[in-house]
Design a protein around this motif. Structure first.
Motif, PDB file in Angstrom:
ATOM      1  N   GLY A  10       0.806  -1.217   0.000  1.00 19.36           N
ATOM      2  CA  GLY A  10       0.000   0.000   0.000  1.00 19.36           C
ATOM      3  C   GLY A  10       0.837   1.263   0.000  1.00 19.36           C
ATOM      4  O   GLY A  10       0.417   2.308  -0.501  1.00 19.36           O
ATOM      5  N   LEU A  11       2.033   1.177   0.569  1.00 17.48           N
ATOM      6  CA  LEU A  11       2.926   2.333   0.641  1.00 17.48           C
ATOM      7  C   LEU A  11       3.845   2.450  -0.567  1.00 17.48           C
ATOM      8  O   LEU A  11       4.509   3.487  -0.736  1.00 17.48           O
ATOM      9  N   THR A  12       3.897   1.409  -1.397  1.00 19.10           N
ATOM     10  CA  THR A  12       4.859   1.400  -2.502  1.00 19.10           C
ATOM     11  C   THR A  12       4.168   1.202  -3.857  1.00 19.10           C
ATOM     12  O   THR A  12       3.950   2.159  -4.586  1.00 19.10           O
ATOM     13  N   VAL A  13       3.788  -0.042  -4.187  1.00 18.30           N
ATOM     14  CA  VAL A  13       3.195  -0.274  -5.512  1.00 18.30           C
ATOM     15  C   VAL A  13       1.884   0.490  -5.680  1.00 18.30           C
ATOM     16  O   VAL A  13       1.556   0.941  -6.789  1.00 18.30           O
ATOM     17  N   ALA A  14       1.129   0.649  -4.594  1.00 19.81           N
ATOM     18  CA  ALA A  14      -0.125   1.406  -4.694  1.00 19.81           C
ATOM     19  C   ALA A  14       0.135   2.891  -4.942  1.00 19.81           C
ATOM     20  O   ALA A  14      -0.758   3.612  -5.393  1.00 19.81           O
ATOM     21  N   GLN A  15       1.361   3.333  -4.683  1.00 19.42           N
ATOM     22  CA  GLN A  15       1.741   4.720  -4.929  1.00 19.42           C
ATOM     23  C   GLN A  15       2.475   4.896  -6.253  1.00 19.42           C
ATOM     24  O   GLN A  15       3.036   5.954  -6.533  1.00 19.42           O
ATOM     25  N   THR A  74      12.416  -8.082 -12.210  1.00 16.95           N
ATOM     26  CA  THR A  74      13.496  -9.014 -11.889  1.00 16.95           C
ATOM     27  C   THR A  74      14.745  -8.296 -11.391  1.00 16.95           C
ATOM     28  O   THR A  74      15.601  -8.908 -10.740  1.00 16.95           O
ATOM     29  N   VAL A  75      14.861  -7.013 -11.673  1.00 15.63           N
ATOM     30  CA  VAL A  75      16.021  -6.239 -11.215  1.00 15.63           C
ATOM     31  C   VAL A  75      15.861  -5.823  -9.759  1.00 15.63           C
ATOM     32  O   VAL A  75      16.805  -5.829  -8.976  1.00 15.63           O
ATOM     33  N   GLY A  76      14.632  -5.459  -9.371  1.00 12.86           N
ATOM     34  CA  GLY A  76      14.389  -4.990  -8.011  1.00 12.86           C
ATOM     35  C   GLY A  76      13.173  -4.102  -7.953  1.00 12.86           C
ATOM     36  O   GLY A  76      12.229  -4.258  -8.748  1.00 12.86           O
ATOM     37  N   TYR A  77      13.187  -3.130  -7.035  1.00 12.65           N
ATOM     38  CA  TYR A  77      12.060  -2.210  -6.882  1.00 12.65           C
ATOM     39  C   TYR A  77      12.400  -0.884  -7.536  1.00 12.65           C
ATOM     40  O   TYR A  77      13.492  -0.335  -7.363  1.00 12.65           O
ATOM     41  N   HIS A  78      11.428  -0.342  -8.279  1.00 16.00           N
ATOM     42  CA  HIS A  78      11.581   0.938  -8.956  1.00 16.00           C
ATOM     43  C   HIS A  78      10.581   1.911  -8.359  1.00 16.00           C
ATOM     44  O   HIS A  78       9.362   1.732  -8.475  1.00 16.00           O
ATOM     45  N   GLU A 132       6.337   7.525  -2.786  1.00 17.57           N
ATOM     46  CA  GLU A 132       6.366   6.695  -1.582  1.00 17.57           C
ATOM     47  C   GLU A 132       6.893   7.492  -0.377  1.00 17.57           C
ATOM     48  O   GLU A 132       7.471   8.578  -0.539  1.00 17.57           O
ATOM     49  N   PRO A 133       6.708   6.930   0.826  1.00 14.69           N
ATOM     50  CA  PRO A 133       7.430   7.474   1.977  1.00 14.69           C
ATOM     51  C   PRO A 133       8.938   7.407   1.724  1.00 14.69           C
ATOM     52  O   PRO A 133       9.421   6.568   0.964  1.00 14.69           O
ATOM     53  N   ALA A 134       9.672   8.289   2.361  1.00 15.33           N
ATOM     54  CA  ALA A 134      11.128   8.291   2.199  1.00 15.33           C
ATOM     55  C   ALA A 134      11.738   7.005   2.732  1.00 15.33           C
ATOM     56  O   ALA A 134      12.683   6.457   2.154  1.00 15.33           O
ATOM     57  N   CYS A 135      11.171   6.505   3.847  1.00 16.03           N
ATOM     58  CA  CYS A 135      11.668   5.256   4.432  1.00 16.03           C
ATOM     59  C   CYS A 135      10.573   4.627   5.285  1.00 16.03           C
ATOM     60  O   CYS A 135       9.769   5.342   5.908  1.00 16.03           O
ATOM     61  N   ILE A 136      10.538   3.308   5.292  1.00 19.41           N
ATOM     62  CA  ILE A 136       9.533   2.554   6.050  1.00 19.41           C
ATOM     63  C   ILE A 136      10.272   1.675   7.047  1.00 19.41           C
ATOM     64  O   ILE A 136      11.195   0.938   6.682  1.00 19.41           O
TER      65      ILE A 136
END
Length: 545
Positions: free
Chosen positions: A222-227, A233-237, A242-246
């Motif tokens: 909810g804090l990442t992909v929903a935003q 396959t490389v990682g998260y883009h 998003e929040p600066a840090c969770i």
């Protein structure tokens, strides 16, 4: 009851548990000639699914059960079919469906049940969109006092309340007072759709999550992909929204272990038929034993299975028994890894990159034996001391047996690698209040956050529940806990026992608010299992008298 009288039954709360009970009742009533009025009280917009499986919830909120393990059999004569068949297209047995998709399936079962499930009975169903404010016991039955409706009298009342709202614990109540006076903000993990709407305002902020269990993975999405972010396959883009840090945290800082990646790996943990029979016998004996004998019986049934599974690693039965002895006395104390080490190790175990540990093998075997566990425990009247020990063991093993999909653990690791999640404060940090929120402290580090999200499922503590009709029933002594740390006392068919241990005629309760009288109640499968059938059988017997 007179043959010409109409039996009146009320079901209060109609999520999966209420649906399972009503389906079981439809089967038991088939062919009977008694007139029956069944009124279902559920004010939410998704009767049959309930809030946990609301079809309106985001698709990223996943079940922790893959298609291959979902065995919620529809009642005989249902036109809906199994969950996989209902999809209308081939499914990957190793995929984890969304909770919203399960909710749509449960709604389809409810529509089918209301449409033709009672056609072979003389029963009438009514769905009442009203809150029940109070229950009063009368000589002729139970009177329901409703919000904006006239009271109604019933012969039988079933409470299937799920997990009602509770009073905040001391920590959360303190944070609520602090947030009201500062810039700090608090939020709940669910409804998830509501959370990700709020999260749109937290771009660039530092956000903490209280809890590191299954709900935390929903919150993270909810804090990442929903935003607007995405995984590949490389990682998260990141999307920059998003929040600066969770910063997730819990008492022990240990993320749950993911389930095996596919049915091939999962098959390594399959018990033999003879081992399952031995376990069923052990449970039957354990529930009537002292706590010490009960734990020994369960361990004696588990140890040979795990020893066989880990035979290639030269793991001995004595080593397994030693691990189990620690689990009974201090669950989780064998897990001495840091949060990051535990996360990486869990991914390696679930993907088959490393050989199974004793704990991981035990957890998977325990998961496969949940039906036998419930069948042996739930119909019996277990002494409170023994029930407490057995329930605590089952709850402790959930870190293995109730794990998330492997993909969820990999997503968490990708978010850490991308700098969006930090587990440095995961293990029971000190939390201080500040003018702008809170500061998390661990060893020589600290981090200020302006938002804390609660992702902890409340315990089924009857005294903390703050919504009707339970508090009033508790105050009158009609509903009472078995003992400290356990929930409501009920009989095998769900009949509630009062504060003196006596059955309360016509009042039943099913689900997690009876934890201790029953076990393994947080499984969706349990909603459609033998507890519902025992309740239905008891109701039919009473109305036929």
């Amino acid at each position: 009851m007179r043959a010409d009288a109409t039996a009146r039954i009320a079901i209060i709360g109609f999520g999966p548990r209420g649906l399972g009970a009503l389906e079981a009742l439809s089967q038991r009533l088939e062919g009977t000639t008694h007139r029956i009025q069944i009124d279902i009280y559920e004010p939410s917009p998704f009767p049959g699914a309930g809030p946990n499986f609301a079809p309106s919830e985001p698709e990223y909120c996943l079940l922790n059960i893959p298609y291959r393990d979902i065995a919620i059999r529809p009642p005989q004569g249902s036109l809906v079919g199994s969950f996989a068949d209902w999809q209308g297209h081939p499914v990957n047995p190793n995929e984890f469906p969304s909770r919203a998709d399960m909710g749509r399936y449960l709604e389809a079962r409810r529509v089918d049940l209301f449409g033709q499930g009672f056609t072979k009975t003389d029963a009438k169903l009514t769905l009442v969109r009203a809150h029940v404010k109070r229950l009063t016991q009368e000589e002729r039955g139970w009177r329901l006092h409703l919000e904006n409706c006239a009271p109604a009298l019933y012969d039988e009342v079933l409470l299937t309340l799920g997990q009602p709202s509770v009073e905040p614990d001391d920590q959360w109540a303190r944070w609520q007072r602090h947030a009201a006076q500062t810039e700090g903000e608090l939020a709940q993990a669910y409804p998830a759709a509501e959370l990700y709407t709020h999260a749109a305002e937290w771009s660039g902020k530092r956000v903490a999550i209280r809890g590191l269990g299954l709900s935390t993975f929903d919150v993270l999405r909810g804090l990442t992909v929903a935003q607007g972010g995405h995984f590949d396959t490389v990682g998260y883009h990141a999307s920059a929204r998003e929040p600066a840090c969770i910063l997730p945290f819990s008492l022990n800082g240990q993320p749950p272990f993911p389930k095996p990646k596919d049915e091939t790996l999962d098959a390594l943990f399959e018990p033999l038929g003879s081992e399952t029979e031995d376990f069923a016998q052990a449970v039957s004996a354990a529930v009537t034993a002292t706590p010490e004998t009960a734990s020994s019986l369960i361990s004696a049934a588990l140890a040979p299975v795990v020893t066989r599974i880990l035979e290639a690693q030269d793991v001995t039965k004595a080593e397994v028994l030693k691990w189990l002895a620690t689990e009974w006395s201090a669950p989780g104390s064998q897990d001495r890894q840091t949060p990051m080490e535990a996360l990486r190790h869990g991914i390696e175990l679930a993907s088959g990159q490393t050989v199974p540990t004793i704990g991981y093998a035990l957890g998977q075997v325990w998961r496969k034996w949940q039906d036998e566990w419930r069948s042996g425990f739930n119909p019996r009247q277990v002494a409170p001391e023994t029930a407490r020990v057995l329930v605590a063991f089952d709850e402790g093993l959930k870190r293995y047996s109730y794990g998330p999909p492997l993909s969820s653990a990999r997503e968490l690791l990708a978010l850490i690698d991308a700098g969006r999640v930090d587990l440095s404060f995961a293990a029971n940090p000190e939390i201080a209040e500040t003018a702008r929120g809170w500061t998390l402290k661990a060893e020589d580090e600290d981090s200020e956050v302006s938002v804390i999200i609660d992702a902890v499922l409340p315990s089924p503590d009857l005294h903390s529940i703050n919504v009707p009709p339970l508090p009033d029933l508790m105050a009158k002594g009609l509903v009472a806990p078995i003992s400290d740390y356990l929930a409501a006392a009920i009989g095998a068919d769900g009949t509630v026992c009062d504060q003196n241990g006596s059955p309360v005629p016509g009042l039943c309760l099913l689900g997690r608010l009876a934890l201790g009288s029953v076990t393994a109640v947080d499984s969706l499968h349990d909603c459609f299992g033998q507890s519902a059938d025992r309740w239905a059988e008891g109701v039919v017997q009473r109305i036929m008298e």
